[in-house]
Write a protein that holds these residues in place. Structure first.
Motif, short mmCIF file in Angstrom:
data_model
loop_
_atom_site.label_atom_id
_atom_site.label_comp_id
_atom_site.label_asym_id
_atom_site.label_seq_id
_atom_site.Cartn_x
_atom_site.Cartn_y
_atom_site.Cartn_z
N GLU A 137 40.44 48.99 39.98
CA GLU A 137 41.12 47.73 40.23
C GLU A 137 40.47 46.58 39.49
O GLU A 137 41.14 45.75 38.86
CB GLU A 137 41.15 47.43 41.74
CG GLU A 137 42.09 48.33 42.53
CD GLU A 137 41.47 49.70 42.84
OE1 GLU A 137 40.30 49.93 42.45
OE2 GLU A 137 42.15 50.53 43.46
N ARG A 138 39.14 46.51 39.54
CA ARG A 138 38.45 45.41 38.87
C ARG A 138 38.51 45.57 37.36
O ARG A 138 38.66 44.58 36.62
CB ARG A 138 36.99 45.33 39.34
CG ARG A 138 36.26 44.11 38.80
CD ARG A 138 36.96 42.82 39.17
NE ARG A 138 36.55 42.30 40.44
CZ ARG A 138 37.19 41.34 41.09
NH1 ARG A 138 38.30 40.82 40.58
NH2 ARG A 138 36.77 40.92 42.26
N ASP A 154 41.75 44.21 36.27
CA ASP A 154 41.71 42.74 36.21
C ASP A 154 41.13 42.27 34.87
O ASP A 154 41.63 41.32 34.26
CB ASP A 154 40.86 42.18 37.35
CG ASP A 154 41.48 42.44 38.72
OD1 ASP A 154 42.71 42.59 38.80
OD2 ASP A 154 40.71 42.49 39.71
N THR A 183 49.79 43.34 34.92
CA THR A 183 49.33 43.49 36.30
C THR A 183 50.11 44.61 36.99
O THR A 183 51.13 45.09 36.48
CB THR A 183 49.54 42.19 37.10
OG1 THR A 183 50.94 41.94 37.22
CG2 THR A 183 48.87 41.01 36.40
N THR A 216 44.85 33.69 39.84
CA THR A 216 45.19 34.73 40.82
C THR A 216 45.76 35.97 40.13
O THR A 216 45.67 37.07 40.67
CB THR A 216 46.21 34.20 41.85
OG1 THR A 216 47.40 33.76 41.17
CG2 THR A 216 45.63 33.02 42.63
N THR A 232 44.63 37.53 37.66
CA THR A 232 43.52 38.45 37.37
C THR A 232 42.58 38.60 38.56
O THR A 232 41.46 39.07 38.40
CB THR A 232 42.72 37.95 36.16
OG1 THR A 232 42.21 36.62 36.45
CG2 THR A 232 43.57 37.89 34.91
N ASN A 233 43.06 38.18 39.75
CA ASN A 233 42.23 38.26 40.97
C ASN A 233 40.89 37.56 40.78
O ASN A 233 39.84 38.03 41.25
CB ASN A 233 42.04 39.71 41.39
CG ASN A 233 43.33 40.35 41.85
OD1 ASN A 233 44.03 39.82 42.71
ND2 ASN A 233 43.69 41.47 41.24
#
Length: 222
Positions: free
Chosen positions: A44-45, A48, A58, A118, A120-121
């Motif tokens: 997940e990271r 991002d 995304t 947001t 890219t969290n």
């Protein structure tokens, strides 16, 4: 008496003030108060980071292109098929896998973040590095190279332009330094264009990097 031109100039400056100028400028005494640096350790990271770099869409954007519904987990795996569950590229040139560090914008309590953050969290900067024990192009013959072996090779240092001058690039450079120190390595090596990256050269020189050859800078860690 204030001239009309001066009033117009002041109004123009006020109108051009962006979200960044009010919310993202940190206290100069605490350059890292609005962000943190973390080692990427999940798909997940890593995704991002790829979205930040423009390498991927995304999960939500990907899901919109699918004819059938798809779970978030499935979408992440499809978008990161070249990575393992730790967010590491499974096949890469060199002795060891790439390691990625990300700059995460945390902001202030209650702060409403814009969509580009947001999306890219919170990831607004990143850098890759890799332990290299030998020159993959030269085989085991590294005697003629001006580069010390083994070393940490650093690449893909990037900070979103809207987040620059906040100390993020410096923090990412130092994260790689700490990574190299922890592994007992004697140097960090980067490729850099001396003609086109004067700002990057200045930053790296402040951190101890020196040119050892055209387009190659080394930071000794002795």
């Amino acid at each position: 008496m204030i001239r009309p031109f001066s009033v117009l100039l002041i109004l123009t400056c006020l109108l051009s003030t962006t979200w960044r100028s009010s919310a993202l400028v940190p206290d100069p005494k605490q350059p890292s108060s609005l962000f943190r640096i973390e080692k990427v350790s999940s798909r997940e990271r890593a995704l991002d980071v790829h979205v930040l770099r423009g390498w991927s869409v995304t999960v939500g954007e990907f899901a919109e292109t699918q004819q059938n519904s798809i779970s978030r987990g499935e979408a992440v795996k499809k978008l990161t098929r070249t990575l393992n569950d730790d967010g590491v590229i499974m096949s890469t040139a060199g002795d060891t896998p790439l390691v990625t560090f990300a700059a995460i914008y945390t902001g202030e309590d209650g702060e409403e973040l814009p969509e580009w953050i947001t999306r890219t969290n919170g990831v607004v900067g990143s850098v890759d590095c890799q332990v290299r024990k030998r020159d993959v192009d030269m085989g085991d013959d590294n005697k003629s190279s001006p580069i010390p072996w083994p070393h940490v090779y650093r690449k893909n240092l990037f900070v979103d332009p809207r987040m620059r001058r906040m100390g993020m690039a410096l923090a990412l450079v130092r994260a790689v330094k700490s990574y190299a120190y922890e592994r007992g390595l004697s140097a960090i090596v980067i490729d850099i264009d001396p003609a086109n990256e004067t700002g990057a050269i200045q930053l790296n020189r402040k951190e101890g990097f020196l040119f050892v050859d055209e387009g190659i800078m080394v930071c000794p860690l002795s």
